[in-house]
Scaffold this motif. Structure first.
Motif: not given
Length: 650
Positions: A321, A324, A630
């Protein structure tokens, strides 16, 4: 500190080189890694050497003030070599020969491959020996990866028998006695009767299989040493030689730490995700791998392949992501990486790695990933003194190559996986934000406060003596199930209570054992100070009778409720824990908290999913703070966005 990319200019039109190098500079790079898979370009026909392509690449890189890491190309032999000398190709267990194609098809024990490797390395090193832009040489690529550490060809058969002759002083009777070959009428009259442990009915002798594991490790180590020696001879002892190790280090049939002795810097290819994974491996597994690489030479290391995009050969995996993959780079630096290259600069359009996405995809557009790398490089350059600082640890995980091998040979439970037992001990200390070294059993560990020793099934007198001395002097040691069961030759010991030669240290012995299978968790219950706490055990259980030890948890079932699951024994000025089963996370958390508190080891509190690594430089404290979630998080009033990493000064 080197920051840069893995660049394969030979995959692209030569007219793209200028623009590519400009983009690499724009990223903030100061190094490119090249050459590792280009043997045919360097020697297109036997004895016909041409390094002009890489002369040009290096000359253009120098104009941009880029340094170079150059790889010996031995991981991918040219087709002409495989055609002329098929004996260089390894064989699978069924004696099917590996065909040319893929990579690492060679046999580590092929004298022919050694010869041709030496020729190309000598020519390559001699050609570039005065090239100042080359700051390091990488030998081969990911030794032993993808099953290449195992081979069953005739080269290996001959070399294995020669290894055994030397190991047993050419005395076949000595080997027969030690291995117990009277069992199943396996007695040998000569070394040339001894097989490799290829597939047979039932299974091979465990001693033979252990020696095979040692032999495989030595085969890889010797080939690595060959390359290092050639480079040092030509380039000088001050030259920097590295090797880029792959993941899966607990499952390989070679001892990475032994190979690491021969190189100057350990490098690591860090892949938290790979093809087919729906999510990354847990943060503690990533961290353990980083600590393992740092522990191989007990010094800071490099990452030669950090990822930015999704990865896979035939099947693509999870897409990191936004931020990340950059966050994993922060984590790497936190755990002792002090030079980092991204794999790869641009994703390939041809060949087997078309789905190993890079900083730039095949569309050749700069997007999010490009600017994430740029931002990361900028941040690291501003904190080079912290990046290069030494990590101090008071806790160490001790791993043992022969013990890993013994469980490969006889798993004892279908659930047994050595690396998972390492993680079972490592995780709760990691989640308390404690620095941990992951080191081999043969090194000095006297300066630590706590040793975590997962399933060290093979005992060695010299290691046992060091551990006992460590505890006598005030250290704490944590053993887990199946400790000290097997001797050096992978045999049980007649007349010894398990754990062998440790009964005094743990203050008890194993009375009963049971292999646990899927869905067969056992119940355990706390006693004394742990009364009222319940938990479960999995994989295996050693059921302990105590002599001098205190029971912390007992087995909670009808037949074995008087036998201990976890014990604690005072020994000298220290303590020895024995955890007799694969206990659940909650129980491990409780044990870890107790040990850390009583050892006066600093714990850094943080939200779940937030990793904090402390570094001390010039009497000032710095913290790598890494949000693996997240969600938005905070640490000490500092806000962290999803998958954000920060380096802050206290």
């Amino acid at each position: 500190m080197f920051l840069g990319v893995d660049y394969y200019p030979e995959h692209w039109d030569k007219d793209m080189l200028e623009e590519d190098l400009n983009n690499i500079i724009e990223l903030g790079s100061n190094v490119i890694r090249i050459g590792e898979f280009a043997w045919h370009m360097m020697e297109s026909e036997e004895g016909k050497f041409d390094f002009s392509y890489f002369d040009r690449v290096i000359n253009e890189a120098k104009k941009k003030r880029l340094n170079v890491i150059f790889g010996t190309p031995t991981a991918t032999m040219p087709a002409w070599l495989a055609k002329k000398h098929p004996d260089v190709l390894g064989e699978f267990e069924d004696n099917t020969k590996r065909v040319f194609g893929g990579r690492r098809q060679y046999c580590f024990n092929s004298k022919t491959y050694h010869k041709y490797s030496e020729i190309i390395i000598r020519k390559l090193a001699s050609h570039f020996k005065d090239e100042k832009a080359i700051v390091a040489w990488q030998i081969d690529n990911e030794f032993g990866h993808e099953g290449s550490d195992i081979c069953f060809c005739n080269n290996c058969k001959e070399a294995f028998r020669n290894y055994l002759k030397e190991a047993y002083n050419n005395d076949i009777n000595k080997l027969n006695e030690i291995w117990g070959t009277r069992f199943w009428s396996q007695t040998y009259n000569d070394f040339d009767e001894i097989p490799m442990p290829a597939k047979t009915i039932t299974t091979h002798n465990p001693s033979l299989r252990m020696e095979w594991e040692r032999f495989r490790s030595l085969s890889v180590e010797n080939y690595a040493k060959l390359q290092v020696n050639i480079l040092k001879e030509i380039l000088g002892e001050d030259s920097i030689v590295i090797h880029d190790f792959s993941g899966g280090y607990f499952d390989k049939s070679f001892d990475l730490s032994k190979l690491a002795k021969h190189i100057d810097i350990v490098a690591y290819n860090n892949y938290p995700v790979w093809g087919g994974q729906k999510e990354p491996i847990p943060p503690y597994e990533i961290a353990c791998g980083l600590d393992f690489m740092r522990g191989a030479k007990r010094q800071n290391f490099w990452i030669t392949e950090a990822i930015m995009g999704a990865q896979g050969h035939d099947v693509i995996g999870y897409l990191p992501r936004p931020n990340q993959a950059k966050m994993w780079s922060y984590q790497a630096m936190a755990h002792g990486c002090n030079s980092l290259m991204y794999f790869r600069y641009r994703g390939a359009t041809k060949g087997a790695e078309q789905y190993c996405y890079g900083i730039i995809d095949q569309d050749n557009r700069k997007r999010r990933k490009f600017y994430e790398v740029q931002d990361f490089f900028k941040d690291m350059k501003e904190n080079e003194n912290v990046i290069n600082s030494e990590i101090k640890s008071e806790v160490a995980v001790i791993y043992d190559y022969e013990s890993m091998a013994s469980f490969r040979i006889q798993r004892q439970s279908f659930l047994m996986d050595y690396k998972n037992e390492v993680y079972r001990l490592y995780r709760p200390f990691y989640e308390n934000n404690v620095n941990i070294d992951v080191i081999p059993s043969y090194v000095d560990f006297s300066e630590y406060k706590v040793l975590l020793i997962p399933t060290m099934i093979v005992f060695k007198t010299e290691v046992q003596e060091k551990i006992k001395e460590f505890v006598k002097n005030g250290g704490k040691v944590v053993f887990t199930f199946r400790t000290a069961i097997k001797d050096y030759y992978n045999n049980l010991v007649l007349g010894e209570l398990n754990p062998s030669f440790y009964n005094d240290l743990i203050g008890g012995f194993v009375e009963e054992i049971e292999s646990l299978q899927e869905g067969q968790d056992v119940k355990i219950k706390g006693v004394n100070n742990f009364a009222g706490i319940e938990g479960t055990g999995a994989v295996f259980r050693d059921m302990l009778k105590t002599t001098t030890a205190q029971s912390l948890f007992m087995y909670d079932d009808k037949f074995y409720n008087e036998l201990s699951a976890i014990t604690l024994n005072k020994y000298g000025r220290g303590e020895a824990y024995y955890i007799g089963t694969g206990v659940d996370d909650n129980i491990m958390n409780i044990i870890a908290k107790k040990i850390l508190s009583e050892s006066n080891i600093e714990v850094i509190e943080s939200d779940s999913g937030v990793e904090v690594v402390k570094r001390r430089v010039n009497n000032e404290d710095y913290y790598f703070v890494i949000n693996h979630t997240n969600l938005k998080k905070e640490f000490n009033g500092i806000s962290l966005n999803a998958y954000e990493g920060k380096l802050i000064k206290k």
